[in-house]
Design an enzyme around this catalytic site. Structure first.
Site, PDB file in Angstrom:
ATOM      1  N   ASP A   1     -48.404  -1.174  34.508  1.00  0.00           N
ATOM      2  CA  ASP A   1     -49.744  -1.757  34.422  1.00  0.00           C
ATOM      3  C   ASP A   1     -50.808  -0.787  34.905  1.00  0.00           C
ATOM      4  O   ASP A   1     -51.946  -1.180  35.190  1.00  0.00           O
ATOM      5  CB  ASP A   1     -49.822  -3.036  35.276  1.00  0.00           C
ATOM      6  CG  ASP A   1     -49.141  -4.230  34.628  1.00  0.00           C
ATOM      7  OD1 ASP A   1     -48.827  -4.145  33.424  1.00  0.00           O
ATOM      8  OD2 ASP A   1     -48.923  -5.241  35.318  1.00  0.00           O
TER       9      ASP A   1
ATOM     10  N   ASP B   1     -41.280 -12.980  44.866  1.00  0.00           N
ATOM     11  CA  ASP B   1     -39.864 -12.790  45.196  1.00  0.00           C
ATOM     12  C   ASP B   1     -39.337 -13.928  46.066  1.00  0.00           C
ATOM     13  O   ASP B   1     -38.278 -14.506  45.792  1.00  0.00           O
ATOM     14  CB  ASP B   1     -39.666 -11.446  45.892  1.00  0.00           C
ATOM     15  CG  ASP B   1     -40.726 -11.170  46.966  1.00  0.00           C
ATOM     16  OD1 ASP B   1     -41.523 -12.070  47.286  1.00  0.00           O
ATOM     17  OD2 ASP B   1     -40.746 -10.042  47.495  1.00  0.00           O
TER      18      ASP B   1
END
Length: 555
Positions: A100, A249
């Site tokens: 990105d 996460d």
């Protein structure tokens, strides 16, 4: 007593009691770790022995390695090369670079990918039109194009060892209900400064004791965002990657466990990574973790409390998800200590004073005890490493201002972007800076306030709270003044060479070559470490933090 005084006293003692609870739980973690550490090590050896000739099997699962990157010019190529060095069956390892980036990193990634593809590796670079969902969005987009049924994830500053898959995949083959295998973080630059030494101890405490204690005893543990191996079905069965928290996460790992998937932790598989060397970068990382943890708690606690779980499991999950509340609790205690003294005349007999002082001392020492256990479990020179424990205590208290801001933003539902932690790599070719200077004056002011409060307490003969105020004063002043020094460039140091292989990745055809021979051939002589044959941990070895006196011991 005025109403404000009563409220201050109630808030003060409630915060102090909560801190005692969180501190005492450190002893629970130590006990759980010691209870099952030996049996867990035997189990790991038995599983790997049953899969000792893994690469000779005709059919192995396809593995996709994902490397999410955003403006990581200093470390992106190293991560890509390390991923391609991992040994696996030819044609069954796909590397995805989820880029990105908006700077020169894009060109570097493309050039590195082209060289790796020319060497025979399957490397795919994926780019999105925007950063929707940040890291979670990138991982989700990559999963749609992934070939693998097993998904390895590494952040850009991590250097996975060549045998990572050989030492983690066997557990997936043994247990179809296993959704995640988490490895331990090591440190490439732990001896770079006082700050990195302190952080290394803190990270070791989490990975060597806390993660082990939870995993070994059937409690909820978390994926640490990197250095882990997922089963694709577990990711998809838990609802996939979601970007509504800053800790995607932690969120996914808890959702997967609530959905019935099991997790496994392998402390003897160490993936070295870079520790933030700049205080602003460290604060940025901690801010993200603190805010994301509380966001995840808000999101999942209702489901967790309704789940049919043992009471102890539920309690440990609650303490785990809300652990960053300790920072606003510390701030409350620091701010209210002086007002409480002004409205409450505390007179204790010798016996009661000794009892309270002992209880408070044990609670305050609990985190340090956990860190000491971790150092002793991993390093032959653990006593030397513990000399830096006071710095960790000071840093842990000093960042309470920044982390309290993060917790309050999470509780109030205030959104903020995902700010990645700047990395410097082996040689800092491009400088990235984190923005966390606004709280520095407040940290210094709080340090002076706590020092003044300490003086008032001692002048009045109130010695019970004195040690706590002294630590608060030292912590806030240490972090505030260090942040000021870093902000002014007074604490910058010449870059040290990283302890990691940086040579080109070998072609996949060499996958069956002995690991020791391949490692020796691909690592420059300057990267060879005392106590290991190469800078990459060999099978059964460990690279927790390599210092002047050698590598970490085996677990």
């Amino acid at each position: 007593m005025p109403v404000w005084g009563a409220l201050a006293v109630a808030a003060y003692f409630a915060a102090a009691a909560a801190l005692v609870l969180y501190g005492a739980n450190c002893y629970v973690m130590i006990a759980l770790f010691r209870r099952r550490a030996g049996a867990a090590a035997q189990e790991r050896r038995a599983v790997r022995a049953r899969h000792a000739r893994l690469l000779e099997r005709p059919e192995l699962p396809v593995v996709t390695t994902q490397i999410p990157i955003y403006n990581e010019f200093n470390v992106a190529a190293r991560a890509m090369q390390a991923a391609c060095r991992m040994r696996w069956a030819p044609g069954r390892h796909q590397v995805q670079v989820l880029d990105d980036s908006t700077d020169e990193t894009r060109a570097l990634v493309d050039a590195t990918a082209a060289r790796l593809r020319a060497a025979g590796h399957e490397v795919e670079v994926l780019r999105r039109p925007d950063r929707t969902g940040y890291k979670a969005g990138a991982l989700a987009a990559g999963l749609e194009r992934a070939r693998g049924e097993l998904i390895a994830v590494f952040d850009a500053d991590f250097v996975p060892p060549e045998d990572f898959l050989l030492r983690t995949v066997p557990f997936m083959l043994e247990d179809p209900g296993l959704g995640l295998v988490q490895a331990r973080w090591g440190h490439l630059n732990c001896e770079g400064s006082l700050l990195t030494r302190a952080q290394a101890i803190g990270i070791d405490g989490h990975f060597l004791v806390e993660q082990s204690a939870r995993a070994y005893n059937g409690l909820f543990m978390n994926f640490n965002g990197t250095a882990g191996l997922w089963r694709r079905a577990a990711i998809e069965g838990a609802g996939g990657w979601q970007g509504d928290t800053l800790t995607e996460d932690l969120d996914l790992s808890y959702r997967a466990q609530l959905a019935g998937w099991r997790t496994y932790y392998v402390p003897d598989v160490v993936v070295p990574a870079e520790i933030p060397e700049d205080l602003g970068a460290f604060k940025s990382q901690q801010f993200r973790w603190a805010k994301g943890s509380i966001q995840t708690a808000k999101k999942l606690l209702p489901q967790l409390l309704r789940a049919p779980l043992p009471a102890f499991t539920r309690l440990q999950a609650l303490l785990h998800l809300t652990h960053y509340l300790v920072h606003p609790l510390m701030l409350v205690v620091a701010l209210l200590a002086l007002p409480v003294l002004l409205v409450v005349e505390l007179r204790l007999g010798p016996a009661l004073f000794a009892l309270l002082a002992g209880a408070l001392a044990l609670a305050m020492a609990a985190p340090s005890a956990l860190y000491a256990v971790s150092q002793r479990a991993a390093y032959p020179d653990w006593r030397r490493r513990l000399l830096y424990l006071p710095a960790l205590v000071a840093v842990g208290m000093g960042i309470a201002v920044s982390n309290t801001r993060a917790v309050l933003q999470a509780l109030l539902g205030r959104a903020s972007p995902f700010e990645r932690t700047p990395k410097r790599g082996e040689r800092e070719r491009k400088r990235y800076r984190a923005r966390h200077k606004a709280v520095i004056p407040l940290e210094v002011a709080l340090g002076l306030y706590c020092a003044y409060s300490l003086g008032v307490y001692l002048a009045r003969g109130q010695y019970l709270v004195g040690p706590f105020l002294a630590l608060y004063a030292a912590g806030f002043l240490f972090v505030g003044l260090l942040g000021l020094a870093h902000g002014l460039g007074l604490a910058d140091r010449p870059r040290r060479r990283r302890l990691a292989p940086t040579g080109p990745a070998p072609a996949p055809a060499a996958a069956t070559k002995p690991l020791r021979a391949r490692a020796a051939a691909s690592v420059p002589p300057s990267a060879v470490l005392p106590g290991t044959r190469t800078g990459t941990p060999s099978a059964g070895g460990s690279l927790g933090c390599v210092g002047r006196r050698g590598a970490a011991t085996r677990l």
